[in-house]
Structure formats: C-alpha cells, structure tokens
Design a protein around this motif. Structure first.
Motif, PDB file in Angstrom:
ATOM      1  N   TYR A  21       0.853  -1.188   0.000  1.00  0.00           N
ATOM      2  CA  TYR A  21       0.000   0.000   0.000  1.00  0.00           C
ATOM      3  C   TYR A  21       0.893   1.245   0.000  1.00  0.00           C
ATOM      4  CZ  TYR A  21      -4.168  -2.736   1.420  1.00  0.00           C
ATOM      5  OH  TYR A  21      -5.211  -3.619   1.496  1.00  0.00           O
ATOM      6  N   ASP A  22       0.480   2.270  -0.741  1.00  0.00           N
ATOM      7  CA  ASP A  22       1.233   3.528  -0.790  1.00  0.00           C
ATOM      8  C   ASP A  22       0.775   4.468   0.326  1.00  0.00           C
ATOM      9  OD1 ASP A  22       2.488   2.607  -3.034  1.00  0.00           O
ATOM     10  OD2 ASP A  22       1.750   4.163  -4.387  1.00  0.00           O
ATOM     11  N   TYR A  23       1.735   5.169   0.899  1.00  0.00           N
ATOM     12  CA  TYR A  23       1.456   6.196   1.905  1.00  0.00           C
ATOM     13  C   TYR A  23       1.470   7.556   1.206  1.00  0.00           C
ATOM     14  CZ  TYR A  23       2.361   2.714   5.554  1.00  0.00           C
ATOM     15  OH  TYR A  23       2.309   1.609   6.369  1.00  0.00           O
ATOM     16  N   ILE A  24       0.309   8.207   1.167  1.00  0.00           N
ATOM     17  CA  ILE A  24       0.176   9.481   0.478  1.00  0.00           C
ATOM     18  C   ILE A  24      -0.188  10.566   1.491  1.00  0.00           C
ATOM     19  CG2 ILE A  24      -1.073  10.760  -1.302  1.00  0.00           C
ATOM     20  CD1 ILE A  24      -1.464   8.137  -2.777  1.00  0.00           C
ATOM     21  N   TYR A  25       0.582  11.656   1.471  1.00  0.00           N
ATOM     22  CA  TYR A  25       0.443  12.727   2.449  1.00  0.00           C
ATOM     23  C   TYR A  25       0.091  14.038   1.758  1.00  0.00           C
ATOM     24  CZ  TYR A  25       3.297   9.338   4.997  1.00  0.00           C
ATOM     25  OH  TYR A  25       3.781   8.183   5.562  1.00  0.00           O
ATOM     26  N   LEU A  26      -0.530  14.935   2.493  1.00  0.00           N
ATOM     27  CA  LEU A  26      -0.681  16.300   2.020  1.00  0.00           C
ATOM     28  C   LEU A  26       0.685  16.975   2.109  1.00  0.00           C
ATOM     29  CD1 LEU A  26      -3.996  17.402   3.774  1.00  0.00           C
ATOM     30  CD2 LEU A  26      -3.700  16.717   1.392  1.00  0.00           C
ATOM     31  N   ARG A  27       1.096  17.618   1.020  1.00  0.00           N
ATOM     32  CA  ARG A  27       2.390  18.301   1.052  1.00  0.00           C
ATOM     33  C   ARG A  27       2.426  19.337   2.164  1.00  0.00           C
ATOM     34  NH1 ARG A  27       4.139  22.879  -0.054  1.00  0.00           N
ATOM     35  NH2 ARG A  27       2.164  23.524  -0.973  1.00  0.00           N
ATOM     36  N   THR A  28       1.324  20.043   2.384  1.00  0.00           N
ATOM     37  CA  THR A  28       1.294  21.083   3.411  1.00  0.00           C
ATOM     38  C   THR A  28       1.480  20.500   4.806  1.00  0.00           C
ATOM     39  OG1 THR A  28      -1.128  20.955   3.355  1.00  0.00           O
ATOM     40  CG2 THR A  28      -0.087  22.735   2.094  1.00  0.00           C
ATOM     41  N   ASP A  29       0.997  19.284   5.049  1.00  0.00           N
ATOM     42  CA  ASP A  29       1.216  18.642   6.354  1.00  0.00           C
ATOM     43  C   ASP A  29       2.700  18.414   6.596  1.00  0.00           C
ATOM     44  OD1 ASP A  29      -1.436  18.591   7.036  1.00  0.00           O
ATOM     45  OD2 ASP A  29      -1.731  16.453   6.619  1.00  0.00           O
ATOM     46  N   LEU A  30       3.395  17.864   5.594  1.00  0.00           N
ATOM     47  CA  LEU A  30       4.817  17.557   5.753  1.00  0.00           C
ATOM     48  C   LEU A  30       5.666  18.826   5.772  1.00  0.00           C
ATOM     49  CD1 LEU A  30       5.284  14.402   3.484  1.00  0.00           C
ATOM     50  CD2 LEU A  30       4.571  14.554   5.878  1.00  0.00           C
ATOM     51  N   ALA A  31       5.192  19.874   5.129  1.00  0.00           N
ATOM     52  CA  ALA A  31       5.972  21.108   5.039  1.00  0.00           C
ATOM     53  C   ALA A  31       5.784  22.018   6.246  1.00  0.00           C
ATOM     54  CB  ALA A  31       5.606  21.874   3.766  1.00  0.00           C
ATOM     55  N   THR A  32       4.688  21.852   6.982  1.00  0.00           N
ATOM     56  CA  THR A  32       4.424  22.729   8.133  1.00  0.00           C
ATOM     57  C   THR A  32       4.488  21.979   9.465  1.00  0.00           C
ATOM     58  OG1 THR A  32       2.023  22.356   8.031  1.00  0.00           O
ATOM     59  CG2 THR A  32       2.922  24.193   6.724  1.00  0.00           C
ATOM     60  N   LEU A  33       4.114  20.700   9.464  1.00  0.00           N
ATOM     61  CA  LEU A  33       4.092  19.890  10.695  1.00  0.00           C
ATOM     62  C   LEU A  33       3.279  20.585  11.793  1.00  0.00           C
ATOM     63  CD1 LEU A  33       7.808  18.681  10.775  1.00  0.00           C
ATOM     64  CD2 LEU A  33       5.821  17.438   9.922  1.00  0.00           C
ATOM     65  N   LYS A  34       2.151  21.157  11.387  1.00  0.00           N
ATOM     66  CA  LYS A  34       1.316  21.871  12.339  1.00  0.00           C
ATOM     67  C   LYS A  34       0.450  20.903  13.147  1.00  0.00           C
ATOM     68  CE  LYS A  34       0.809  26.279   9.863  1.00  0.00           C
ATOM     69  NZ  LYS A  34      -0.166  27.205   9.196  1.00  0.00           N
ATOM     70  N   GLY A  35       0.101  21.325  14.339  1.00  0.00           N
ATOM     71  CA  GLY A  35      -0.830  20.562  15.154  1.00  0.00           C
ATOM     72  C   GLY A  35      -0.156  19.674  16.181  1.00  0.00           C
ATOM     73  N   LYS A  36      -0.950  19.254  17.154  1.00  0.00           N
ATOM     74  CA  LYS A  36      -0.457  18.469  18.281  1.00  0.00           C
ATOM     75  C   LYS A  36       0.151  17.151  17.834  1.00  0.00           C
ATOM     76  CE  LYS A  36      -1.966  16.577  22.723  1.00  0.00           C
ATOM     77  NZ  LYS A  36      -3.124  16.427  23.666  1.00  0.00           N
ATOM     78  N   ARG A  37      -0.430  16.521  16.809  1.00  0.00           N
ATOM     79  CA  ARG A  37       0.049  15.201  16.417  1.00  0.00           C
ATOM     80  C   ARG A  37       1.468  15.242  15.848  1.00  0.00           C
ATOM     81  NH1 ARG A  37      -3.520  13.619  11.031  1.00  0.00           N
ATOM     82  NH2 ARG A  37      -2.889  15.359   9.705  1.00  0.00           N
TER      83      ARG A  37
END
Length: 299
Positions: free
Chosen positions: A121-137
């Motif tokens: 299975y491929d792991y697909i991320y939002l680019r903005t998530d990886l570029a900002t790392l915002k949020g508690k998680r």
C-alpha cells in the motif's frame, strides 16, 4: 500480439503523456521507478488504442499494470489476456488500486479474483502537512527538528544535482553496509542500491528533483523523486546518516518545503511489510493509505 519493447530513457516523454494527465497516484507509475528497477522486473512498454501498457516479471511470472489512458478498456484487457496466454501465463495485474478495481469489475464482471497486498500500500500525504508539521500530532516531529537546529545550527539544505551524486552514493554505500543483516536483506539492499545508483547516474535525464543536508562540510542525508501525476510527487529514495540525530526528520521537512506547490500530494511509497518502516510512515499521518490489489483472471 502486442508490440512490447524494453523500457529506455527515450520513453520518458511518452510515459509522462499518459501519467501526468491521469488521476492515479500510485508510485508504480513514476517513470523513475519504472526505469531504475527495470533490471529486476524486465519492464516493457507498449501503446495500444489510447492506452499505455506496462508489462513486467515478478518471480519469473508475467504481470501487467492496469492500462493507463482512455479508450475501450474491455478490448485492451482482452488483448493483454491474449498476450499473457501466448507466454503460457495466467493473466494477472499488480498494483490495482481501489478505483481501478471498480473499473475492472465494470469492464469484465466476475473475471478477476482480487487479493489485497498490504505490504505494498502507498502512503500518500498532504504536502502542506509535511511542510508545516502543524498541530499536536506533529509535536514529536517538531521536537526532532528543533533539536537538530540547536545541535547543527550551521547546517545547509542544498538542491541535489549531478555534482553531488558521487557523495550521495558514498553515503548510500555506508548506509547499505550498516543495514544488511541476513542474506535475504543483503540481496534486497543490493537491488535497492542498484536502482538508486542508476537513477542518480541519470539524474537529469530522468527529470529528478532532490535535496541534500550538509553538516560539518559533508552530506548527511539526501532524497530525490519525480512526479507521478500533475498534482502528486513521488519520493523515490531517502537516506540519512543515523549518527546525525534528526537527519531523517529534517531532510523530509526540508524537501517538502522545496517541492513545487503544484504537487498537492506527496507519495512516500510502501513499507514492504517492515515493522520499523511502517511505524515511521504512519507517524507522519498519511492522508491516504492507498490500497493495492493483485487481480488474477479466472476465466
């Protein structure tokens, strides 16, 4: 018979004509992957009736990718089935994603048996998530980056180009030697090393985009990839010196910030069933865990 030919660098433009306009996001369609792994899979290509056809071998058996393009899917599936039978093989396709499965079931009802392949299975991320790392998680990731910045304040991120390839290959050699344990792992790492070496040695011809981390005047991490489609970028390779704490987190973060913004999604490929790799990929919270199926013709 379909006129399949071995894949070559000269095929890049015609492959991209199909993939960049497709809605598919699976890493199998990255031309860099198709080309650099050809030694293992004996990859061949053909065009027929509006479709790009991809043929390869796994464990000695003929397999196909789901046809890419527009046209009469039922007819081209019939042609692929005849091609497989001419090879004395059962018609099978690998890397069939969920929406592709629906297309197959509509075009050829009750013709295929589907088996899920979780390790691929491929792991697909939002680019903005990886570029900002915002949020508690993402707090643990930000902690890694902040520690890296405190420890290595003079680090540099540089675009990867052909002049940096020899030093990247030296790091890849060291990484490979440190990570092999069993004979099977040694063979798998040798295959991966051969693929990444071929890709790096044809960096410009493959249209790759990459980056490196410099610490203390040497490369401690590098990564590279290529587009899958108009909005999805595939990260093909990421290697780092584990003695430099936070180097993996930092190269991931920097690269996500340097990928063109047109790429809404970043595909970081499969975990291959490796527990540590699966844990690492899940820790970045994929937007999509892209299911892949093996489809075997039963009629």
């Amino acid at each position: 018979m379909i006129a399949f030919n071995e894949i070559s660098l000269s095929d890049r433009e015609r492959v991209l004509r199909y993939t960049l306009t497709s809605t598919r996001r699976n890493c199998d369609l990255s031309f860099s992957n198709l080309y650099s792994w050809r030694f293992l899979y004996q990859t061949q290509l053909a065009e027929k009736d509006g479709f790009l056809l991809i043929k390869f071998r796994v464990d000695g058996h003929v397999c196909y990718m789901m046809p890419v393009g527009d046209g009469d899917l039922r007819a081209v599936l019939h042609d692929l089935k005849e091609d497989a039978e001419a090879e004395g093989e059962t018609f099978r396709m690998m890397g069939v994603c969920s929406h592709m499965r629906a297309d197959l079931e509509e075009a050829a009802p009750d013709c295929f048996r589907f088996t899920a392949d979780r390790d691929y299975y491929d792991y697909i991320y939002l680019r903005t998530d990886l570029a900002t790392l915002k949020g508690k998680r993402y707090q643990p990731k930000r902690n890694h980056i902040n520690k890296f910045l405190r420890t290595y304040p003079d680090y540099q991120y540089l675009p990867l180009d052909a002049t940096l390839v020899p030093e990247c290959l030296e790091l890849a050699d060291r990484w490979c030697r440190l990570n092999e344990t069993t004979e099977e792992e040694r063979r798998e790492l040798e295959d991966e090393h051969r693929s990444l070496t071929d890709a790096l040695n044809h960096f410009d011809e493959l249209g790759l985009l990459g980056g490196v981390l410099h610490v203390g005047g040497r490369i401690v991490a590098f990564t590279f990839g290529a587009p899958i489609s108009a909005n999805t970028f595939d990260v093909c390779v990421e290697k780092a010196d584990v003695d430099i704490e936070g180097s993996y987190t930092m190269i991931n973060y920097e690269f996500a910030n340097h990928i063109p913004e047109q790429y809404f999604f970043i595909n970081r490929e499969e975990d291959l069933g490796l527990e540590g790799l699966r844990k690492a990929k899940l820790s970045y919270y994929p937007e999509v865990l892209l299911e892949k199926w093996i489809a075997v013709c039963t009629k």
